[in-house]
Design a protein around this motif. Structure first.
Motif, mmCIF file in Angstrom:
data_model
loop_
_atom_site.group_PDB
_atom_site.id
_atom_site.type_symbol
_atom_site.label_atom_id
_atom_site.label_comp_id
_atom_site.label_asym_id
_atom_site.label_seq_id
_atom_site.Cartn_x
_atom_site.Cartn_y
_atom_site.Cartn_z
ATOM 1 N N LEU A 258 39.691 43.620 52.927
ATOM 2 C CA LEU A 258 40.006 42.250 53.338
ATOM 3 C C LEU A 258 40.123 41.353 52.111
ATOM 4 O O LEU A 258 41.006 40.511 52.005
ATOM 5 C CB LEU A 258 38.931 41.713 54.277
ATOM 6 N N TYR A 259 39.214 41.564 51.194
ATOM 7 C CA TYR A 259 39.229 40.754 49.975
ATOM 8 C C TYR A 259 40.496 41.016 49.177
ATOM 9 O O TYR A 259 41.190 40.095 48.742
ATOM 10 C CB TYR A 259 37.985 41.072 49.159
ATOM 11 N N ALA A 260 40.799 42.286 49.013
ATOM 12 C CA ALA A 260 41.963 42.638 48.195
ATOM 13 C C ALA A 260 43.249 42.088 48.808
ATOM 14 O O ALA A 260 44.175 41.703 48.105
ATOM 15 C CB ALA A 260 42.059 44.154 48.042
ATOM 16 N N LEU A 261 43.301 42.057 50.128
ATOM 17 C CA LEU A 261 44.524 41.605 50.797
ATOM 18 C C LEU A 261 44.500 40.105 51.047
ATOM 19 O O LEU A 261 45.414 39.573 51.661
ATOM 20 C CB LEU A 261 44.696 42.313 52.141
ATOM 21 N N SER A 262 43.442 39.458 50.607
ATOM 22 C CA SER A 262 43.304 38.038 50.882
ATOM 23 C C SER A 262 43.452 37.784 52.382
ATOM 24 O O SER A 262 44.049 36.806 52.806
ATOM 25 C CB SER A 262 44.341 37.244 50.101
ATOM 26 N N PHE A 263 42.945 38.689 53.151
ATOM 27 C CA PHE A 263 42.937 38.561 54.609
ATOM 28 C C PHE A 263 44.329 38.521 55.221
ATOM 29 O O PHE A 263 44.505 38.057 56.331
ATOM 30 C CB PHE A 263 42.140 37.327 55.055
ATOM 31 N N ASN A 264 45.314 38.975 54.485
ATOM 32 C CA ASN A 264 46.641 39.053 55.086
ATOM 33 C C ASN A 264 46.726 40.321 55.915
ATOM 34 O O ASN A 264 47.286 41.327 55.506
ATOM 35 C CB ASN A 264 47.718 39.051 54.004
ATOM 36 N N THR A 265 46.148 40.253 57.089
ATOM 37 C CA THR A 265 46.045 41.460 57.903
ATOM 38 C C THR A 265 47.153 41.554 58.941
ATOM 39 O O THR A 265 47.250 42.541 59.635
ATOM 40 C CB THR A 265 44.700 41.498 58.644
ATOM 41 N N PRO B 126 54.075 40.342 54.052
ATOM 42 C CA PRO B 126 53.938 40.138 52.614
ATOM 43 C C PRO B 126 54.335 41.427 51.907
ATOM 44 O O PRO B 126 53.972 42.517 52.363
ATOM 45 C CB PRO B 126 52.447 39.838 52.436
ATOM 46 N N ARG C 64 49.118 48.515 51.508
ATOM 47 C CA ARG C 64 48.925 47.243 50.809
ATOM 48 C C ARG C 64 47.700 47.314 49.910
ATOM 49 O O ARG C 64 47.697 46.841 48.784
ATOM 50 C CB ARG C 64 48.713 46.111 51.826
ATOM 51 N N TYR C 65 46.657 47.924 50.463
ATOM 52 C CA TYR C 65 45.413 47.961 49.702
ATOM 53 C C TYR C 65 45.569 48.773 48.420
ATOM 54 O O TYR C 65 45.093 48.400 47.363
ATOM 55 C CB TYR C 65 44.294 48.528 50.570
ATOM 56 N N LEU D 146 47.954 49.072 46.596
ATOM 57 C CA LEU D 146 48.689 48.362 45.547
ATOM 58 C C LEU D 146 47.727 47.537 44.708
ATOM 59 O O LEU D 146 48.042 47.119 43.599
ATOM 60 C CB LEU D 146 49.728 47.425 46.164
ATOM 61 N N VAL D 147 46.568 47.256 45.272
ATOM 62 C CA VAL D 147 45.613 46.405 44.561
ATOM 63 C C VAL D 147 44.547 47.250 43.862
ATOM 64 O O VAL D 147 44.255 47.041 42.694
ATOM 65 C CB VAL D 147 44.953 45.409 45.539
#
Lengths: 307, 514
Positions: A148-155, A7, A62-63, A65-66
């Motif tokens: 995890l929340y911020a990435l919507s679990f896209n780990t 992503p 990624r994190y 960015l949020v």
């Protein structure tokens, strides 16, 4: 297919990063790169495979960015990212091990990001008391949930390294002797890209990163490449390749320059308080006045929780 | 590489070709909020989590929300859930349950500092699970219908195996079906990536590549090689489960309802014949096979399924082959002549629709909840004792309490749960509960199960079905159980469990329509 792509940041996320961040660009870059260095160092000390550490770096990018980097202590975010990634992989690390490693890296005994290497060995400097450990663990677990929340679990992170090997094979660059040097250099470029303040891993797909790293490595060694636009075979167009090559090559220079500008960067890991001090010096402010009070209250609550 | 393709097979320039075949653009955004979903009532609740039915306010679709319970917060987000979510996000197949979204519920009062946000997994709502459907006496599958479901099941499984994923918990309860005749495989809490090449058409699976934990698969669906503690197992373990599910669809109830691991093996030998060097080469060398001398017999598969026809028997024989190295793989099973024979598989839309049936719907979970077994510890998914040495320095941290080494290999008899003892005929349908590894943890049953070993997470709707088995246990066995089950106090305890359950079932308006 899902295994091969990541992503990516949306334009809005990138815009937000620049516009709503409380930090000027250069400080933001410094924070990003030095924190990624910290992640790498911790990965080494924990004896994690580079693939794990690299994934942690990407999660961290990624994190950020949020959420703004200034929301949490940088080293905590780095540790939480490592914690999450190692947990999902074959070598889960306990919070305790991670705590010890970060305590060492942040202590005055660690040579990380220090111009003068510390002399002697004083373990008391990085001894972690029980209460410090619990505080650390609580912060990591809270951040784990937050990330995890911020990435919507896209780990899931797809790394360019294995792709690069396939590409090298295709180009007949994989082998012994000089070829070995090129392959090694490709990996070095890819690992350097993890540190790049341009956050290349969240703006470009792995296949583009792999192609650009091969291009750079071939250029470093003056290796003969196909005359044609070979990168198109790997789905990369000229413009994207050009951007990435510049990005890959510039990391070193950017950091050299920043180090000259800000001598405090050579005094160990960059922390939030150092950044805030720098901001103050420049006459800028972080957050608003009431923020601090809340933090202290939170801290007290956390301490009580951990009893 | 010094030559550029001037033309591609499609007759365009390479550049246009590349543009037309660009990788999909992907991005990510944060989780949804629980407010994005309109809750339509609880579907059920088990030890491992609650399931709610809800309508998405964005799309209007009906979904199932599964709560992820954080049992031992010391270790943060449950590792099994984390792995399951990661896996599900990488999968995309019509016969595999899709993870649509993650939703978060924040504590309502901001002042409540201790309360943590709750996470839900959002999945499409499915009307039935196979186990619940079969349980209803008025539901009888036609042969064409069974073929239709079995085909979908095998397609889903071959997709998983092709993606190098072992499911490791195949059972009827984890197979979801909707009223459009669509079947999906659910519950990836025990799934993991496996090493080695995926199964190839027409080739035997052969030997495994590396060790995995043998504490997987619900007992009734557990293949003989796992019962004998083979560690280097393969995708063949899931295929055995498909065989059990197939047979279950034919007879309407689980065919191998073993009361213990030893008993389970006996049942398998009864059905498929006792193991020999011919039908199960190397079985004597397995850790569990060494002291074993099963009474010689030939197996009654033929006799037991004679009504099902030769095609079904022949496929069953392949799926339930004792020799894991030559057991048929999912790809080949799809091409078995059984599916070419009359009656042909029905099309999904031809299948009759039923009133929705979930085990959870029937609220059996009340009984079930009493028994919080030592759940699949992390060990079962790879951080456990025999997770390939991956745990060095890990167990010591309380991460995998129960998964610790002492568990290994001695779970055979010493902690068999007491329930089977005073039970008459085998239960009509208590599927072997949940992950069966549960009944092996070395823990006295009567104690409140608490502690670091509960890995708290079962993804299928019916999550925890261990309780069904519980129904058959003597009452007093589960009486002294501290606070966890306060909710039960309100219920009458005098009724016999069986009656109790049946009564309630009737109350729940189980009108099944064709």
């Amino acid at each position: 297919m899902a295994h091969l792509v990541n992503p990516l940041a949306t334009p809005a996320q990138l815009y937000n990063l620049k516009s709503s961040s409380q930090l000027p660009d250069d400080l933001q870059e410094v924070v990003f790169t030095t924190t990624q260095c910290l992640t790498q160092a911790a990965g080494l000390l924990l004896e994690l495979p580079q693939s794990t550490t690299a994934q942690a770096s990407v999660l961290l990018a990624r994190y950020w960015l949020v959420d703004s980097p200034m929301m949490h202590e940088f080293s905590d975010v780095s540790a939480a990212a490592l914690f999450i990634v190692s947990k999902m992989g074959p070598l889960p690390q306990s919070a305790r091990d991670i705590a010890n490693v970060y305590a060492y890296l942040l202590s005055s005994q660690s040579p990380l990001l220090r111009a003068e290497k510390p002399t002697g060995d004083n373990p008391a400097e990085y001894y972690l008391s029980e209460s410090d450990y619990y505080a650390f663990q609580n912060r990591i677990l809270a951040l784990e949930a937050r990330i995890l929340y911020a990435l919507s679990f896209n780990t899931h992170v797809s790394l360019p390294h294995p792709l690069a090997i396939t590409y090298l094979q295709t180009l007949d660059f994989l082998g012994l002797g000089d070829k070995k040097d090129i392959s090694a250099r490709v990996m070095q470029h890819l690992n350097t890209a993890l540190l790049s303040p341009q956050m290349l891993y969240v703006t470009h797909q792995p296949h583009a990163l792999a192609t650009a790293a091969i291009y750079c490595a071939a250029r470093d060694f003056g290796a003969k490449m196909p005359e044609s636009a070979w990168w198109e075979v790997f789905d990369v167009d000229r413009e994207e390749l050009g951007f990435l090559v510049v990005g890959l090559m510039s990391v070193d220079n950017i950091m050299r320059k920043r180090r000259e500008d800000m001598p405090w960067m050579n005094e160990g890991a960059v922390t939030r308080s150092k950044v805030e001090a720098e901001m103050k010096q420049r006459g800028l402010r972080v957050g608003n006045g009431t923020k601090r009070g809340n933090d202290e209250e939170d801290e007290v609550m956390r301490m009580m929780d951990s009893r | 590489m010094d030559r550029v393709l001037e033309r591609t097979p499609e007759g365009t320039s390479p550049r246009t070709f590349a543009l037309n075949h660009q990788r999909p653009k992907r991005t990510y955004a944060g989780c949804s909020r629980i407010a994005d979903y309109e809750l339509l009532g609880k579907l059920g609740e088990g030890t491992f989590g609650e399931v709610h039915r809800a309508r998405s306010r964005k799309s209007g679709s009906i979904v199932a929300l599964k709560k992820i319970i954080m049992h031992h917060e010391k270790d943060g987000f449950p590792i099994t859930a984390l792995r399951e979510i990661k896996l599900l996000k990488l999968l995309s197949h019509e016969n595999v349950l899709r993870l649509e979204d993650m939703a978060v519920e924040h504590p309502t009062k901001a002042t409540d500092k201790r309360k943590k946000p709750i996470m839900y997994m959002v999945m499409p709502y499915m009307d039935h699970d196979l186990s619940g459907l079969l349980e209803n006496p008025s539901v009888h599958f036609k042969e064409g219908q069974i073929k239709c479901y079995l085909l979908q099941l095998l397609r889903g499984l071959s997709y998983l195996h092709d993606k190098n994923i072992l499911h490791r918990d195949m059972k009827a309860a984890n197979i979801l079906i909707n009223n459009q005749g669509l079947l999906q495989i659910a519950d990836f809490g025990l799934a993991r990536h496996y090493e080695g090449p995926p199964p190839v058409r027409g080739q035997n699976r052969g030997e495994g590549r590396r060790d995995y934990t043998s504490l997987v698969v619900t007992r009734w669906y557990r293949p003989p090689e796992l019962l004998l503690q083979l560690k280097q197992y393969t995708t063949a373990v899931d295929v055995w489960g498909v065989g059990c599910i197939f047979a279950e669809m034919i007879v309407g109830k689980p065919i191998l309802a073993g009361e213990s691991d030893t008993h389970q093996l006996e049942l398998i030998w009864d059905l498929m014949g006792s193991p020999t060097e011919e039908n199960m080469p190397g079985w004597k060398l397995l850790p569990g096979g060494q002291g074993l001398t099963p009474r010689p017999r030939t197996g009654n598969l033929q006799n037991r399924f004679r009504d099902a026809g030769t095609g079904a028997i022949s496929l069953l024989r392949e799926l339930l082959r004792l020799d894991w190295k030559t057991r048929i793989n999912a790809v080949d099973a799809l091409e078995h002549p059984f599916f070419q024979m009359q009656p042909l598989p029905m099309k999904p839309h031809e299948i009759p629709t039923y009133e929705e049936s979930h085990e959870l719907d029937r609220r059996k979970f009340h009984d079930r909840k009493a028994n919080l077994p030592p759940a699949p510890k992390g060990g079962t998914v790879g951080i456990g004792p025999d997770a390939n040495g991956a745990t060095a320095g890990f167990n010591s941290d309380g991460y995998v309490r129960n998964g610790g080494a002492p568990n290994n290999g001695r779970f055979r008899d010493d902690r068999r749960p007491p329930w089977p003892r005073d039970r008459g005929p085998p239960p009509s349908r208590p599927p072997p509960g949940a992950r069966d590894d549960m009944d092996r943890a070395p823990r006295p049953r009567g104690l409140p199960p608490r502690g670091g070993d509960i890995d708290t997470y079962i993804p299928s709707y019916r999550g925890e079905d261990d309780g069904r088995r519980r129904d058959d246990r003597p009452r007093d066995d589960r009486r002294p159980r501290p606070p966890r089950d306060e909710y039960r106090r309100t219920r009458s305890r005098s009724r016999s469990p069986g009656l109790d359950r049946r009564d309630r079932e009737r109350e729940r308006v189980e009108v099944y329509r064709r």
